[in-house]
Design a protein around this motif. Structure first.
Motif, PDB file in Angstrom:
ATOM      1  N   LEU A 100       1.301  -7.365  -8.965  1.00  0.00           N
ATOM      2  CA  LEU A 100       2.421  -7.870  -8.169  1.00  0.00           C
ATOM      3  C   LEU A 100       3.026  -9.130  -8.762  1.00  0.00           C
ATOM      4  N   LEU A 101       2.229  -9.924  -9.474  1.00  0.00           N
ATOM      5  CA  LEU A 101       2.747 -11.155 -10.076  1.00  0.00           C
ATOM      6  C   LEU A 101       3.667 -10.836 -11.250  1.00  0.00           C
ATOM      7  N   ARG A 102       3.367  -9.782 -11.991  1.00  0.00           N
ATOM      8  CA  ARG A 102       4.224  -9.368 -13.110  1.00  0.00           C
ATOM      9  C   ARG A 102       5.424  -8.565 -12.617  1.00  0.00           C
ATOM     10  N   GLY A 103       5.253  -7.879 -11.489  1.00  0.00           N
ATOM     11  CA  GLY A 103       6.352  -7.136 -10.889  1.00  0.00           C
ATOM     12  C   GLY A 103       6.915  -6.063 -11.811  1.00  0.00           C
ATOM     13  N   ALA A 127      -5.530  -4.043  -3.648  1.00  0.00           N
ATOM     14  CA  ALA A 127      -6.847  -4.624  -3.886  1.00  0.00           C
ATOM     15  C   ALA A 127      -7.141  -5.702  -2.846  1.00  0.00           C
ATOM     16  N   THR A 128      -8.431  -5.874  -2.541  1.00  0.00           N
ATOM     17  CA  THR A 128      -8.867  -6.921  -1.605  1.00  0.00           C
ATOM     18  C   THR A 128     -10.126  -7.583  -2.147  1.00  0.00           C
ATOM     19  N   LEU A 133      -5.316  -8.938  -2.550  1.00  0.00           N
ATOM     20  CA  LEU A 133      -5.136  -9.517  -3.873  1.00  0.00           C
ATOM     21  C   LEU A 133      -3.816  -9.021  -4.468  1.00  0.00           C
ATOM     22  N   ASN A 134      -3.497  -9.466  -5.665  1.00  0.00           N
ATOM     23  CA  ASN A 134      -2.181  -9.178  -6.259  1.00  0.00           C
ATOM     24  C   ASN A 134      -2.163  -7.923  -7.128  1.00  0.00           C
ATOM     25  N   LEU A 135      -3.009  -6.966  -6.815  1.00  0.00           N
ATOM     26  CA  LEU A 135      -3.032  -5.704  -7.553  1.00  0.00           C
ATOM     27  C   LEU A 135      -2.828  -4.539  -6.591  1.00  0.00           C
ATOM     28  N   ILE A 136      -2.045  -3.550  -7.033  1.00  0.00           N
ATOM     29  CA  ILE A 136      -1.894  -2.307  -6.290  1.00  0.00           C
ATOM     30  C   ILE A 136      -2.463  -1.188  -7.149  1.00  0.00           C
ATOM     31  N   TYR A 137      -3.349  -0.382  -6.548  1.00  0.00           N
ATOM     32  CA  TYR A 137      -3.922   0.763  -7.256  1.00  0.00           C
ATOM     33  C   TYR A 137      -3.220   2.047  -6.835  1.00  0.00           C
TER      34      TYR A 137
END
Length: 431
Positions: free
Chosen positions: A270-273, A356-357, A364-368
Motif C-alpha cells: 500500500l505504501l508503494r501503491g 496483512a495484520t 499492516l500495509n500489505l494486501i495479499y
C-alpha cells in the motif's frame, strides 16, 4: 511516459497464429452461454455433468448446421453445471459475457509451468482463458460433480474457480484445442509488486536472478520465498481462518487424487501503491462490430466485393485480417467482485484481497491476493513412473534425502507437504 510502460503479455495482431483463434473462442463462448441461460432454472442431474453441446459457426458468428460449410466447430462441456457454478459465485451471464466478449482479448502469456499452455486475459483482467492438455480436460470432466459440490458448500474456498470448459476445432487443420475459463487470482486495478507460486517442493523451485532481470511480473518460487524469509503476515484471527479453509480445500484435493497444485500469492504494498505502473498496458483488444461490417466493407472492400461477390463471412475475414488492436489501459478499470458484501468471499473483501495484520490483529500495509491454482493434474500411472524414476536418479547420485522433495508424489503425501510448507510460513517470522 513511455519508459514506464511494462507489457505483461505478447501483442496478438494480424498475422499472429492465434489472432482468429481468439475471435473464434469468444464467439463460441458467447453463443454457448446464451444457450445455457435459456435452459437455466432446474436442478442438475448427473447427465448434466456429462453433457456436450456441439456448435458450428461461420466467421461472422452465425450458427451453421453441422452438415453445412463452417469456419469452426465449438464444443461446450457441461454448460448447465458451469452455469450453476457461476451462479453460486454470484456471476450473472450478462456480466460474464460483458467481461469476455464485449471487447476481444488480444494478450497472451506462457504458463510459468512446464506444460507450455497459454493464458489469455479478459478485457477487465477478471478472467483467464487457459489452454489445457487433453488429460486435464478429461480429469476436469471426471471431477466436475465433486468440484461443484465443494464450491457450493464452501463459499470461502481458496480453490481457483473454473467457469467454463470448451474445445474448438479448426476446419483448416483439424486441430483440437481444449481450454477453460477461470477466475484470475490477481487484481486488475492494483500493482502486484511480488508474485509467488508455492508448492512446498524444493526440486526445481528456485528462479535465478538472471531470469528476474527486466521482468516486473516474474513468478517466484518456494526457494525464493525461503531465501527472502517471506511469511504470510496474518495475525491470530486471520491466520486461523486462512489455515482452517486451506485444510478443508487440501482434504478435498486429496480426495479427488489431485497433485501438482500450488498457492499463488500476489503482494501489493500500500505504501508503494500504483506509482510504478506494473499493471499498465497489460491488454490489447480489438472490437469487430458485426453491425458495422457492411459499412466498413463498403468503404474499404467495395471494389473487391463487386469483383468477387464476396459473402458477408468473406468480408468479415478480410476485416479481421486488417483490424488493428487497441491498447487498453487497465488503470481505469473498476474492480468489484460482487454487488453486495454478504456475497463476497471474505478472503477478497479488503482492496479486493486479504490485508496483512500483526500479532495484535492490527492492519499492516500489505494486501495479499491468493488462490490455489493448477488443480487439474491427477496422480496416475505416468506420475507414479515419474516419481520412481526421479527417486532412482537421486538415490544413485547420493542425494537420497532429496527424494521427498520431488513434485510427483502421492496425493496424501503431496497435500501434507503442501500444508506443512504454507502453515510454517504463516504469521510473523520466528525470532
Amino acid at each position: 511516459m513511455q519508459s514506464q510502460v511494462r507489457n505483461l503479455g505478447n501483442r496478438i495482431s494480424a498475422g499472429h497464429r492465434d489472432y482468429l483463434l481468439m475471435y473464434n473462442m469468444l464467439v463460441g463462448i458467447r453463443i454457448a452461454v446464451n444457450h445455457a441461460t435459456d435452459q437455466f432454472g432446474r436442478e442438475l442431474t448427473m447427465d448434466d455433468y456429462k453433457a456436450v453441446k456441439l456448435l458450428a459457426f461461420d466467421i461472422t458468428g452465425s450458427e451453421q448446421s453441422l452438415g453445412a460449410n463452417y469456419d469452426f466447430k465449438f464444443k461446450d462441456y457441461a454448460p448447465l453445471a458451469f452455469q450453476q457454478i457461476r451462479q453460486v459465485c454470484h456471476i450473472s451471464s450478462a456480466d460474464y459475457l460483458d467481461s469476455l466478449t464485449s471487447q476481444y482479448i488480444l494478450s497472451e502469456m506462457h504458463s510459468p509451468g512446464k506444460s507450455g499452455n497459454f493464458f489469455y486475459f479478459s478485457r477487465d483482467f477478471r478472467y483467464i482463458i487457459k489452454t489445457i492438455q487433453k488429460s486435464e480436460h478429461h480429469y476436469m470432466r471426471g471431477i466436475l460433480h465433486h468440484y461443484y459440490n465443494h464450491i457450493k458448500n464452501n463459499p470461502r474456498t481458496l480453490l481457483c474457480r473454473y467457469y467454463g470448459l470448451h474445445c474448438i476445432r479448426s476446419p483448416l487443420d483439424g486441430q483440437k484445442l481444449h481450454f477453460v475459463v477461470m477466475e484470475n487470482v490477481l487484481p486488475s486495478n492494483k500493482d502486484v509488486h511480488e508474485i509467488y507460486d508455492l508448492k512446498g517442493s524444493k526440486q526445481g523451485r528456485f528462479l535465478p536472478n538472471n531470469e528476474m532481470e527486466g521482468n516486473p511480473v516474474v513468478v517466484l518460487k518456494d526457494l525464493n520465498w525461503e531465501k527472502k524469509s517471506e511469511y504470510l503476515k496474518l495475525g491470530p484471527t486471520k491466520r486461523a481462518a486462512f489455515e482452517k479453509q486451506l485444510k478443508i480445500d487440501v482434504e478435498f484435493l486429496i480426495s479427488i487424487k489431485a497433485m501438482d497444485y500450488s498457492l499463488m500469492v500476489g503482494i501489493h504494498d500500500l505504501l508503494r501503491g500504483n506509482n510504478e505502473n506494473v499493471r499498465h498496458s497489460v491488454l490489447h483488444t480489438f472490437e469487430p462490430d458485426p453491425s458495422a461490417i457492411d459499412l466498413r466493407a463498403a468503404s474499404s472492400l467495395h471494389s473487391l466485393y463487386q469483383e468477387q461477390r464476396m459473402s458477408r463471412a468473406d468480408i468479415c475475414r478480410e476485416i479481421l485480417a486488417q483490424a488493428n488492436p487497441n491498447q487498453l489501459d487497465t488503470s481505469h478499470l473498476d474492480y468489484t467482485w460482487s454487488n453486495s458484501p454478504e456475497e463476497r468471499n471474505s478472503f477478497y473483501t479488503e482492496h479486493g484481497g486479504y490485508q496483512a495484520t500483526d500479532e495484535n490483529n492490527v492492519p499492516l500495509n500489505l494486501i495479499y491476493y491468493f488462490g490455489v491454482i493448477d488443480l487439474l493434474t491427477k496422480y496416475n500411472l505416468k506420475k507414479r513412473a515419474e516419481h520412481l524414476w526421479k527417486s532412482i536418479v537421486l538415490v544413485t547420485s547420493g542425494k537420497h534425502s532429496q527424494r521427498h522433495d520431488i513434485s510427483a508424489i502421492s496425493p496424501p503425501a503431496y497435500g501434507k507437504r503442501f500444508l506443512q510448507f504454507i502453515t510454517q510460513h504463516l504469521g510473523q517470522p520466528k525470532k
